[in-house]
Design an enzyme around this catalytic site. Structure first.
Site, PDB file in Angstrom:
ATOM      1  N   LYS A  13      27.491 -23.126  28.979  1.00 14.88           N
ATOM      2  CA  LYS A  13      26.785 -24.276  29.543  1.00 14.88           C
ATOM      3  C   LYS A  13      25.297 -23.988  29.607  1.00 14.88           C
ATOM      4  CE  LYS A  13      25.822 -22.233  33.690  1.00 14.88           C
ATOM      5  NZ  LYS A  13      24.457 -21.974  34.230  1.00 14.88           N
ATOM      6  N   ASP A 139      30.448 -22.375  39.470  1.00 14.65           N
ATOM      7  CA  ASP A 139      30.416 -23.058  38.173  1.00 14.65           C
ATOM      8  C   ASP A 139      31.804 -23.344  37.604  1.00 14.65           C
ATOM      9  OD1 ASP A 139      27.667 -23.221  38.033  1.00 14.65           O
ATOM     10  OD2 ASP A 139      27.432 -21.411  36.815  1.00 14.65           O
TER      11      ASP A 139
END
Length: 286
Positions: A13, A139
């Site tokens: 990401k 996350d």
């Protein structure tokens, strides 16, 4: 993130914007972040073992193969919650740089949770799976759905951004590791960011938005102060034609935004020739 038999692709990401909005009573930092998955993948192959013992083997970037690995933590957390007793073997092809601000470990943990839930007949509904993911790391919930999103809280409160136009990036990961805990521990709140969520929403609603114009990361000053290579990489990305540059997460990976795949590919080759880190030309359409 998709399950294909016993194999999974686990993406990295980027944080296109990361603003710290406060400190919680438990010491964690509240934030607002705009996050996107990118097509840089780890590959995981799962199988059951003949015993209750789990094991992991890894190629590529080096990571722990014991209980310190987030994959093992995810398997154990699922087992404790859902009561699954069968041992699991995991083969990991680690292509995402480690401790680099790209979320590879969190992505791997989410992949393990999704595979376990599927393999054992989906005993955990989506809400319960997200709760379990949040316990493993801030996350991890993002990678369960794996789509562009605004993250709030410590990162676990997610709002998908749809539609999302495709963008291209060149990511440079220098050969060093940075502890997320160390970065947050050294971050000093001077003036709290206010109403950041609505700022991002307003910007995303602007038809003429150029995503490079909203790039900002409150953590970058901490990491770059100790690792000057970050500013060096930003300079070279700009010279290679990036419309905007930023450190991702707690770093030290830095990315540049490009107008199309061709310009990103050319810039990737140029950055690779400088030997300042591992280079990846990627997109956020996975």
């Amino acid at each position: 993130m998709r399950i294909s038999g016993n194999s999974m692709k686990s993406p990295a990401k980027l944080n296109l914007r990361l603003k710290v909005t406060g400190i919680r009573s438990d010491g964690y930092h509240n934030l607002v972040s705009l996050m996107v998955p990118i097509d840089l993948f780890d590959f995981l192959d799962f199988s059951f073992t003949r015993s209750e013992k789990d094991r992991i083997t890894c190629t590529g970037y080096a990571v722990p193969s014991d209980e310190k690995n987030l994959i093992m933590k995810a398997i154990n957390a699922f087992r404790e919650t859902a009561g699954a007793a069968t041992g699991v073997s995991v083969g990991l092809q680690k292509n995402i740089p480690v401790s680099a601000g790209l979320g590879g470990g969190s992505s791997n943990a989410a992949a393990a949770l999704l595979w376990m839930n599927d393999a054992f007949g989906k005993p955990l509904l989506s809400e319960r799976l997200h709760e379990l993911a949040a316990r493993l790391g801030a996350d991890v919930p993002f990678f369960l759905d794996c789509r562009p999103a605004i993250a709030r809280g410590i990162g676990e409160v997610l709002e998908p951004v749809d539609p999302w136009p495709q963008h291209w990036y060149v990511v440079v990961a220098p050969a060093l590791r940075v502890s997320t805990a160390w970065v947050y521990g050294n971050y000093r709140l001077n003036e709290l960011t206010r109403d950041e969520y609505h700022y991002i929403k307003d910007q995303l609603g602007n038809d003429s938005l150029a995503i490079a114009h909203i790039l900002e990361n409150d953590l970058e000053t901490v990491t770059s102060a100790s690792f000057p290579i970050i500013e060096t990489i930003k300079f070279h990305l700009k010279e290679a034609g990036a419309t905007g540059v930023l450190m991702s997460g707690s770093g030290p990976s830095v990315f540049g935004v490009f107008n199309d795949s061709r310009s990103a590919g050319r810039a990737g080759k140029l950055l690779a020739s400088l030997n300042i880190g591992d280079v990846f030309a990627v997109t956020d359409r996975i």
